[in-house]
Every structure is written in structure tokens, then in C-alpha cells.
Design an enzyme around this catalytic site. Sequence first.
Site, PDB file in Angstrom:
ATOM      1  N   TYR A 169      -7.365   2.949   5.199  1.00 23.48           N
ATOM      2  CA  TYR A 169      -5.972   2.549   5.035  1.00 23.48           C
ATOM      3  C   TYR A 169      -5.727   1.205   5.716  1.00 23.48           C
ATOM      4  CZ  TYR A 169      -0.906   2.425   5.718  1.00 23.48           C
ATOM      5  OH  TYR A 169       0.404   2.024   5.753  1.00 23.48           O
ATOM      6  N   VAL A 218       0.834  -1.198   0.000  1.00 25.40           N
ATOM      7  CA  VAL A 218       0.000   0.000   0.000  1.00 25.40           C
ATOM      8  C   VAL A 218       0.874   1.256   0.000  1.00 25.40           C
ATOM      9  CG1 VAL A 218      -1.612   1.366   1.389  1.00 25.40           C
ATOM     10  CG2 VAL A 218      -2.034  -1.074   1.045  1.00 25.40           C
ATOM     11  N   GLU A 219       1.944   1.245   0.774  1.00 28.29           N
ATOM     12  CA  GLU A 219       2.774   2.441   0.921  1.00 28.29           C
ATOM     13  C   GLU A 219       3.544   2.801  -0.349  1.00 28.29           C
ATOM     14  OE1 GLU A 219       3.149   4.733   3.094  1.00 28.29           O
ATOM     15  OE2 GLU A 219       1.952   3.961   4.749  1.00 28.29           O
ATOM     16  N   THR A 220       4.250   1.847  -0.927  1.00 27.64           N
ATOM     17  CA  THR A 220       5.162   2.189  -2.034  1.00 27.64           C
ATOM     18  C   THR A 220       5.114   1.226  -3.215  1.00 27.64           C
ATOM     19  OG1 THR A 220       6.994   0.939  -1.032  1.00 27.64           O
ATOM     20  CG2 THR A 220       6.804   3.271  -0.436  1.00 27.64           C
TER      21      THR A 220
END
Length: 378
Positions: free
Chosen positions: A361, A158-160
Site C-alpha cells: 500500500y 489509491v483510497e478512492t
Amino acid sequence: MLKLSASTHSPTKYIGLITALTIALTSAPYAAATVKKSSPVTTKKTASKQEESAEFAHFAQWKEVADFIDQMVVRHGFDKAELIATFDQVRYVESAIQLMKPAPAGKPKNWKAYRARFVDAYRINAGIAFWDKYTDALNRAENQYGVPAEIIVGLIGVETVFGKNTGNFRVMDALTTLAFAYPDTPTRATRMEFFRGELENMLLMARESRLDPFQFKGSYAGAIGWSQFMPSSIRKFAVDFDGDGQIDLLASPTDAIGSVAHYLSMHGWKKNLPTAFPATLVINPDNEQDVSKLSSILGQGLRANYKLDELRPVATTASPDATDNLLYGLINLQNGNDPTEYWLATENFFAITQYNRSYFYAMSVIDLGKVIAAARTK
């Protein structure tokens, strides 16, 4: 690259030095973990696009910045003239301001649309490859910190997108802009205080590393590496998980894996505890007292503090794994004009929200990890 022995030096003490050295030598965003640190990487095209909205703002002349400089001198012994010279080089980043502005009012939040952005075929395939490549590190992190591999994989995905999108903003520019020129929102004062704290940590990292602070690259909010740690989190929670004597969140996925697991474990993650169970409301929507009680429970904050018996008058779950000895929080995931989803979230769900204070998230991290885990077994 200068390396410090993890066996003879405190990792926390030298996190800023180690991370800064790595970022300085790998200033381009990573499309893969195999970019060579010793090879020059051309980033002019990427940088120019992001710098089109950046301009020198003479930040050192701003009263609040001058006060901040004085505080850094008193608290940490910085040289005032050097800090003034540093802030004279900082650029105001308009794109960071625009990206921080809340979405226009009127359009309801849509969990399904949000989920679709993160749980997609590209991330799933990339996640399978990432998991296969770093199975040993993921298993070791799970054993050491109690955080399942699928949660670690989901979060980094999800982050990168597994290191593909780590950001190419100069962190000093982004943090200074947001610390002193945050957009006019209801949370402006709180957010500016947060970013000033991160700017303080950024400068400490640069000093510890003896490097130019403008060599640090990251997201528009100042987050760094595969795991998108803010400077304060790097200094507190990043770990040398590959055992090479340095902490490197940008070029070492293994360090990112261990650091994510360590972060979650330090923010309330409990081994073998589930994350959330689907729930059904049992209130009468026409009863003002019932609606008020639901609103009160939904406003309980990012924590699990209810027993099942306390929630049963409002919501229930059919899951047999939801036991009476656990604590829960009731969360709602709006689906636009479709019915809202309700879930009973445990302490582990709320541990993920300490990474990003959003139910959407946290649930995306959980769902992406589950889908990747299932896809690997096929």
C-alpha cells in the site's frame, strides 16, 4: 446545513457533528465533487446490491453487544433503551465478512500485480485533473504540514480514485458486523477490538450530530469520505482546510487534502525526508547465520530503527541520497515467482503504513504520486 464557526469552536470537538451532517445530506457515493447537497440522489440500485447480503440479526440480543451497550451507558451516558432500539435496526453484512477474509494460501504475494491495480492510466489521468484543480490547497498543505503534494495525491488516488469510490455501506451495519462477527482468523480478537472502538466513535459522532447513525455511509470497513478516514480518525485528525467553518471529508476535497496531510504529520512524517531507496542484498543465502540476520531485520516492524552501518552486512543501496544520519528499515516486496524487491525505507515510508499497515500500500501511494507528478510536467 448547520455550520459551526471554525474561529469560535474547536474543530476536533465538532468533527462528528459536521461530518455527520454532510454525510447525511450526501448519502450517495461521489462520482465527482459537484453533486449538489440539496438535490435528492437516488441510490436504490447501488444500495440494493450491497444489501442483498445484509439481514437483520437482532444484534441487541447478543450477549457481547449487550455488554457493549452497557459500557456505552457507563462511559458516555447513552440511554440504554435507545441503544437497544438502535442495534435492533442493525443489519448483519455478509459481504463485509467475506471481504475481510484473507486471500487463499498458496499463491505468493505479487507486488507488480498489486501496483498495476493502482498505478494505471485511469488513476493517472484523474490524478492530473485533481492536482490541477486543487493546486492551491495541495501547496498550502505541503507548506503547513510538510507533506509533499504527490504523497497526498497518491494516497487519495489509491483510497478512492479521487472521490469516485467512497462506499455506500451503512457504517453502523459494517462496523457492528465486524465488531461482533469478524471472520475466524488469527487476528480475530484484535480486529474485533479495533472495530468496537470504531463503533464507539461512530455512535459518539451520531450523538454529537443529533442525527440517525444509519445515515452515515462508507466502505465495507466503515471508512468515510475521499480520504477514507475511520470514525476515530475523523474525530482526531480531520481538519477544516477550506475555512468554511465545517469539516466535510465527503464533499470537500480540500478538507480531505488537509486532513490527509495532518494525519501523516501526526504519525511521524518529516519534511524533506525521502521515503525509500532500492536496496541489494549482500548476504550469503546458504549461510544460516546470514539468513537468520536478514529475517530478524525484516521482522523489525513498521518502524525505521537501523543506521546504514548496521544494515550494510545485509543490504546496501547505491543511492547517494541515503545518508548516514537517517534511520531505515529493510522492507521486502515479493513479486510472485520473480525475484523479491528490497528497499531501505525511512520514517516517512513508515508514516504512510500508519494509514494502512502494508508495504504494498505505502509503495503504491508513493509510486502513483510520482507518476502523476511526472505526467503533469510533460
